[in-house]
Design a protein around this motif. Structure first.
Motif, PDB file in Angstrom:
ATOM      1  N   LEU A  31       3.410   0.250 -27.128  1.00  0.00           N
ATOM      2  CA  LEU A  31       4.378   1.060 -26.380  1.00  0.00           C
ATOM      3  C   LEU A  31       3.829   1.451 -25.014  1.00  0.00           C
ATOM      4  O   LEU A  31       4.571   1.483 -24.016  1.00  0.00           O
ATOM      5  N   THR A  32       2.533   1.742 -24.949  1.00  0.00           N
ATOM      6  CA  THR A  32       1.903   2.047 -23.658  1.00  0.00           C
ATOM      7  C   THR A  32       1.954   0.835 -22.745  1.00  0.00           C
ATOM      8  O   THR A  32       2.262   0.955 -21.546  1.00  0.00           O
ATOM      9  N   PHE A  33       1.675  -0.339 -23.295  1.00  0.00           N
ATOM     10  CA  PHE A  33       1.753  -1.581 -22.528  1.00  0.00           C
ATOM     11  C   PHE A  33       3.163  -1.786 -21.964  1.00  0.00           C
ATOM     12  O   PHE A  33       3.326  -2.145 -20.788  1.00  0.00           O
ATOM     13  N   LEU A  34       4.175  -1.560 -22.783  1.00  0.00           N
ATOM     14  CA  LEU A  34       5.557  -1.739 -22.322  1.00  0.00           C
ATOM     15  C   LEU A  34       5.888  -0.769 -21.192  1.00  0.00           C
ATOM     16  O   LEU A  34       6.520  -1.146 -20.195  1.00  0.00           O
ATOM     17  N   LYS A  35       5.473   0.466 -21.340  1.00  0.00           N
ATOM     18  CA  LYS A  35       5.737   1.462 -20.296  1.00  0.00           C
ATOM     19  C   LYS A  35       5.068   1.065 -18.989  1.00  0.00           C
ATOM     20  O   LYS A  35       5.683   1.155 -17.917  1.00  0.00           O
ATOM     21  N   GLU A  36       3.831   0.608 -19.072  1.00  0.00           N
ATOM     22  CA  GLU A  36       3.099   0.197 -17.865  1.00  0.00           C
ATOM     23  C   GLU A  36       3.730  -1.015 -17.209  1.00  0.00           C
ATOM     24  O   GLU A  36       3.561  -1.230 -15.997  1.00  0.00           O
ATOM     25  N   ASN A  37       4.463  -1.814 -17.981  1.00  0.00           N
ATOM     26  CA  ASN A  37       5.105  -3.022 -17.449  1.00  0.00           C
ATOM     27  C   ASN A  37       6.615  -2.845 -17.248  1.00  0.00           C
ATOM     28  O   ASN A  37       7.346  -3.833 -17.131  1.00  0.00           O
ATOM     29  N   GLN A  38       7.046  -1.594 -17.197  1.00  0.00           N
ATOM     30  CA  GLN A  38       8.447  -1.246 -16.910  1.00  0.00           C
ATOM     31  C   GLN A  38       9.452  -1.899 -17.873  1.00  0.00           C
ATOM     32  O   GLN A  38      10.553  -2.303 -17.476  1.00  0.00           O
ATOM     33  N   VAL A  39       9.040  -2.023 -19.130  1.00  0.00           N
ATOM     34  CA  VAL A  39       9.963  -2.491 -20.171  1.00  0.00           C
ATOM     35  C   VAL A  39      10.459  -1.262 -20.924  1.00  0.00           C
ATOM     36  O   VAL A  39       9.668  -0.524 -21.513  1.00  0.00           O
ATOM     37  N   ARG A  40      11.746  -1.031 -20.871  1.00  0.00           N
ATOM     38  CA  ARG A  40      12.340   0.151 -21.492  1.00  0.00           C
ATOM     39  C   ARG A  40      12.331   0.013 -23.027  1.00  0.00           C
ATOM     40  O   ARG A  40      12.260  -1.099 -23.551  1.00  0.00           O
ATOM     41  N   THR A  41      12.435   1.143 -23.720  1.00  0.00           N
ATOM     42  CA  THR A  41      12.389   1.113 -25.180  1.00  0.00           C
ATOM     43  C   THR A  41      13.414   2.064 -25.794  1.00  0.00           C
ATOM     44  O   THR A  41      13.802   3.067 -25.195  1.00  0.00           O
ATOM     45  N   GLY A  42      13.829   1.726 -27.018  1.00  0.00           N
ATOM     46  CA  GLY A  42      14.742   2.565 -27.785  1.00  0.00           C
ATOM     47  C   GLY A  42      14.645   2.195 -29.259  1.00  0.00           C
ATOM     48  O   GLY A  42      13.883   1.293 -29.632  1.00  0.00           O
ATOM     49  N   VAL A  43      15.408   2.887 -30.096  1.00  0.00           N
ATOM     50  CA  VAL A  43      15.323   2.704 -31.547  1.00  0.00           C
ATOM     51  C   VAL A  43      16.714   2.606 -32.155  1.00  0.00           C
ATOM     52  O   VAL A  43      17.626   3.348 -31.755  1.00  0.00           O
TER      53      VAL A  43
END
Length: 243
Positions: free
Chosen positions: A119-131
């Motif tokens: 999740l940290t990697f995704l945030k650093e690479n501007q990939v949004r997340t949800g559930v």
């Protein structure tokens, strides 16, 4: 389906974000009964849970072979209200409190190995997340569980099917998430552990499905045409190579 770097990744909850211990309904019911102000027939936790199991069997809920066919959610606030009142039991808690008390005792959980780093990697690479979670517990209880287990998450929304009627693999629950995200299906990945609900459902809705099996305790049959991972590091390595 063509693989390209996602603008957003949506996650399943159970056995994907969080590895839950083997479900013990008696422990959950016992915890709830600890708050009872009335137990007319002196029902034990085992007796109440046996009755709950029978009700669930009648409804067709939680059958691992058929749960993908059950595409309308029964919220726990309706189920537990009937369960306890029909047994002459009074619980002076809100439905949200009953959900949390039961769930915390019946199925404690911890983050799956490596998910926080992913999740940290995704945030650093501007990939949004949800559930999106197929779950009968109320939305606030689900959000609390996720935030307690993964406090540093950056999820834009947490969809609990208890709040929205439809269950995966029904396309409508995926369409709801896409509307919230304001993205097209081909821009979004969906990661889950359950093949029919998560992988088939996401694929039918046009999202790119990823099958996470790192927390699955049962045997699974690999699918040659589905991206399957056992550890989140595999996805970090893969996404780093995508445009």
């Amino acid at each position: 389906m063509e693989m390209k770097k996602p603008k957003m990744i949506l996650f399943d909850y159970g056995q994907t974000l969080v590895n839950e211990q083997l479900f013990d309904g008696v422990k959950g019911t016992e915890a709830v009964l600890g708050y009872a102000t009335k137990n007319k027939y002196n029902k034990s936790a085992e007796e109440v849970q046996d009755y709950a199991n029978n009700l669930n069997q009648e409804l067709g809920r939680f059958d691992p072979e058929k749960r993908h066919l059950f595409q309308v959610e029964v919220p726990n606030y309706m189920f537990t209200k009937y369960l306890y009142e029909s047994q002459g039991i009074e619980i002076p808690l809100s439905s949200e409190e009953i959900d949390s008390v039961f769930w915390d005792a019946a199925a404690p959980g911890k983050p799956t190995e490596g998910i926080r780093e992913f999740l940290t990697f995704l945030k650093e690479n501007q990939v949004r997340t949800g559930v999106i979670s197929n779950i009968s517990y109320c939305g606030n209880a689900v959000a609390k569980r996720i935030h307690d287990c993964i406090p540093d998450n950056d999820f834009e929304f947490i969809i609990a099917t208890s709040e929205y009627m439809y269950r995966k693999p029904n396309k409508h629950i995926f369409e709801l998430a896409l509307e919230k995200a304001e993205l097209q299906p081909e821009e979004v990945w969906y990661i889950g552990d359950q093949y029919q609900c998560d992988i088939v459902g996401a694929g039918m809705a046009g999202l790119f499905p990823v099958w996470y099996v790192g927390a699955i305790e049962m045997k699974y049959e690999p699918k040659v045409d589905i991206l399957t991972i056992k550890h989140w590091k595999e996805l970090i390595n893969l996404i780093e190579k995508l445009d």
